[in-house]
Enzyme design. Structure first.
Site, short mmCIF file in Angstrom:
data_model
loop_
_atom_site.label_atom_id
_atom_site.label_comp_id
_atom_site.label_asym_id
_atom_site.label_seq_id
_atom_site.Cartn_x
_atom_site.Cartn_y
_atom_site.Cartn_z
N ASP A 1 -85.60 -63.94 23.32
CA ASP A 1 -86.07 -62.62 22.91
C ASP A 1 -86.03 -61.71 24.12
O ASP A 1 -85.90 -62.18 25.27
CB ASP A 1 -87.48 -62.70 22.33
N SER A 2 -86.18 -60.42 23.86
CA SER A 2 -86.23 -59.46 24.96
C SER A 2 -87.54 -59.54 25.74
O SER A 2 -87.64 -59.01 26.84
CB SER A 2 -86.06 -58.04 24.43
N CYS B 1 -89.46 -56.30 13.96
CA CYS B 1 -89.36 -56.61 15.39
C CYS B 1 -90.34 -57.74 15.63
O CYS B 1 -91.48 -57.71 15.14
CB CYS B 1 -89.73 -55.39 16.24
N HIS C 1 -92.08 -58.50 18.02
CA HIS C 1 -93.33 -58.12 18.69
C HIS C 1 -94.41 -57.69 17.70
O HIS C 1 -95.60 -57.78 18.01
CB HIS C 1 -93.06 -56.94 19.65
N CYS D 1 -85.14 -62.17 18.06
CA CYS D 1 -85.18 -60.75 18.40
C CYS D 1 -84.33 -60.02 17.37
O CYS D 1 -83.16 -60.36 17.19
CB CYS D 1 -84.62 -60.54 19.81
N GLU E 1 -96.12 -55.77 24.67
CA GLU E 1 -95.80 -56.29 26.00
C GLU E 1 -96.96 -56.06 26.98
O GLU E 1 -97.13 -56.82 27.93
CB GLU E 1 -94.53 -55.63 26.53
#
Length: 280
Positions: free
Chosen positions: A10-11, A185, A187, A74, A153
């Site tokens: 993932d990012s 997403c 996240h 992701c 994040e």
């Protein structure tokens, strides 16, 4: 090969929401996860650039850990790179968009589905296309909400500030009549409480990570890749190209397996892994 780990990329930390579901459904499987926080965010980047990053990470995980299956955990990378990686790699590759789209179709009652995602995922239009391909009766409203990635994040998940940011970000979905919202997403499930508060309790939230984990279990059985040594102690390895301490704080809070101690890896190391693969 059956006892090799499942690889996830993932990012950043968002893919941990997929990893958590895989660890829950497949408790005997070994896993290795790489969060590319040093190049976050992926959303504003071109598809070609995201595909290059995905290639590098896949090469590194295959060389370092001989992964038997890759999960692109992701949405942005799935939209940009999934067909390419499926064509190039000799192992199964799973993305998160198709499972998430199907889960959204299965959940809706009035065929009004919302999607929140990064700018890159929204621009790709893949959620809308895949939802309509599965059931053309649906109407899809997609909204880019990159500010939610920043909240996740930063581990700012339940504060008054987080609720305010989320409420403003999803405001375009108000009065659209949606009864289902796909968290497009990885996240975003970290912010589930704030998102639910913003859209109201009547809207069903879909976490594509849950559906992706179910797809992984099916693929392992289909390809006869499930770990056949149930007495093995399952292991989980974590890498990040960013701040390992920040990664650990959120991972230890989110995952059921603790303690997490991410191993730093440089972007140059990932680039070299790809170069080595190309030289073979």
């Amino acid at each position: 090969m059956r006892n090799d780990p499942i690889g996830l990329m993932d990012s950043g930390v968002g893919g941990l929401t997929v990893l958590k579901e895989i660890q829950r459904l497949l408790p005997t499987e070994k896993t290795v996860y790489l969060g590319d926080q040093g190049r976050l965010p992926y959303g504003p980047r071109s598809a070609a650039e995201v595909t290059a990053f995905t290639r590098q990470i896949a090469a590194y995980l295959r060389q370092k850990h001989h992964i038997k299956l890759l999960v692109i955990a992701c949405n942005t990378a799935t939209a940009a790179a999934l067909p390419t990686m499926q064509a190039e790699l000799p192992i199964p590759v799973v993305g998160v968009i198709s499972p998430g789209a199907r889960a959204g179709v299965q959940a809706t009652r009035n065929h009004q589905i919302g999607v929140i995602a990064t700018a890159g995922t929204v621009k790709s239009d893949q959620y809308r296309q895949q939802i309509l391909a599965k059931d053309a009766r649906n109407t899809v409203v997609s909204v880019a909400t990159p500010e939610l990635v920043t909240l996740a994040e930063q581990n700012d998940l339940v504060s008054a500030h987080a609720q305010e940011v989320v409420t403003q970000a999803v405001a375009p979905l108000k009065n659209q009549g949606i009864d289902t919202l796909v968290l497009g997403c990885t996240h975003f499930p970290l912010l589930r409480q704030a998102i639910q508060g913003a859209v109201g309790s009547a809207v069903h939230l879909v976490n594509p990570g849950t559906a992706t984990a179910a797809a992984v279990t099916t693929l392992l059985d289909y390809w006869n890749l499930a770990n056949d040594q149930s007495n093995d102690q399952p292991t989980a390895v974590y890498y990040t190209t960013g701040d390992a301490d920040r990664f650990d704080r959120l991972a230890n809070q989110w995952l059921n397996r603790t303690p997490v101690q991410a191993i730093p890896v440089t972007i140059q190391t990932l680039e070299r892994a790809m170069q080595t693969t190309e030289g073979e």
